[in-house]
Design an enzyme around this catalytic site. Structure first.
Site, short mmCIF file in Angstrom:
data_model
loop_
_atom_site.label_atom_id
_atom_site.label_comp_id
_atom_site.label_asym_id
_atom_site.label_seq_id
_atom_site.Cartn_x
_atom_site.Cartn_y
_atom_site.Cartn_z
N GLY A 200 44.38 53.43 44.09
CA GLY A 200 43.48 52.44 44.11
C GLY A 200 43.60 51.56 45.41
O GLY A 200 44.85 51.55 46.09
N GLN B 85 42.87 44.46 50.63
CA GLN B 85 43.85 45.23 51.25
C GLN B 85 43.51 45.79 52.43
O GLN B 85 44.58 46.32 53.35
CB GLN B 85 44.42 46.23 50.35
N CYS C 109 52.68 49.18 45.46
CA CYS C 109 51.35 48.74 46.06
C CYS C 109 51.40 49.17 47.39
O CYS C 109 52.42 48.88 48.05
CB CYS C 109 51.34 47.19 45.86
N LEU C 110 50.26 49.58 47.83
CA LEU C 110 50.14 49.97 49.29
C LEU C 110 50.36 48.85 50.06
O LEU C 110 50.81 48.76 51.38
CB LEU C 110 48.74 50.32 49.50
N HIS D 7 45.46 46.71 37.98
CA HIS D 7 46.24 46.18 39.34
C HIS D 7 45.14 45.84 40.44
O HIS D 7 45.39 44.92 41.16
CB HIS D 7 47.05 47.43 39.79
N GLU D 8 44.16 46.73 40.48
CA GLU D 8 43.31 46.34 41.33
C GLU D 8 42.35 45.18 41.17
O GLU D 8 42.05 44.22 42.04
CB GLU D 8 42.35 47.58 41.74
N HIS E 40 44.29 42.32 42.41
CA HIS E 40 44.20 42.09 43.87
C HIS E 40 42.85 40.91 44.30
O HIS E 40 42.81 40.41 45.01
CB HIS E 40 43.76 43.37 44.67
#
Length: 191
Positions: free
Chosen positions: A67, A72, A114-115, A156-157, A160
């Protein structure tokens, strides 16, 4: 893999063969203020948005994620892309513009990463099932229900897009430990 068909007609070019090269965005890391701000809604559904979402998928795959939210990659926009198959199933690719969770049920505690916070993971409680209302890349509204990993990715997204990072769901002790390690990495020039 070679095409072993017996047809004498030339094969039609695949979408990959005729598509333009994708831009790979660098992933914004923890500490950048854009990650902790709520995003404004997507208002313009056009070819530029379609290009952006394809670039987001390419950037997500390059970073080996499932995702990726617009903040991000440094964009304050209520937009995310998700593919829990890592590109193996084109039907599992989701573009969510202006998403909102309209129903959640169950509870699962799983490890999450997380990225934007590479190298750090923690156990987070998320709903087992969620239903999301969003718009697609053309602006059409839809609802989708996800379970387990897909439900986790949706949550999660969308977090963000609301300026919330997964570490905010961790215990204060675990969160402080991660923040201290990141601070040390920054001092060493490794973050």
């Amino acid at each position: 893999m070679p095409d072993n068909s017996t047809s004498s007609e030339p094969a039609a070019p695949t979408p990959e063969a005729i598509s333009t090269p994708r831009k790979i965005y660098p992933i914004v890391k923890y500490g950048d203020p854009i990650l902790e701000k709520s995003t404004p809604p997507v208002k313009k559904f056009d070819a530029a948005l379609e290009e952006l979402t394809e670039d987001m998928f390419a950037s997500m795959y390059a970073a080996q994620g499932v995702g990726l939210a617009a903040p991000q990659i440094g964009l304050s926009l209520r937009l995310t892309v998700i593919d829990v198959t890592g590109g193996k199933n084109p039907e599992a690719k989701f573009v969510l513009a202006n998403p909102e969770i309209i129903h959640a049920e169950g509870e699962v505690r799983e490890e999450e990463g997380c990225l934007s916070i590479p190298g750090f993971r923690g156990y987070v409680i998320r709903p087992q099932f969620v239903t999301v209302r969003a718009q697609n890349v053309k602006g059409g509204e839809f609802e989708i229900r996800g379970e387990n990993l897909l439900a986790r990715a949706f949550c999660h997204e969308i977090d963000h897009l609301n300026g919330i990072l997964f570490i905010q769901h961790l215990s204060l002790l675990k969160r402080d430990l991660i923040k201290r390690k990141i601070k040390k990495l920054k001092k060493q020039g490794e973050w």
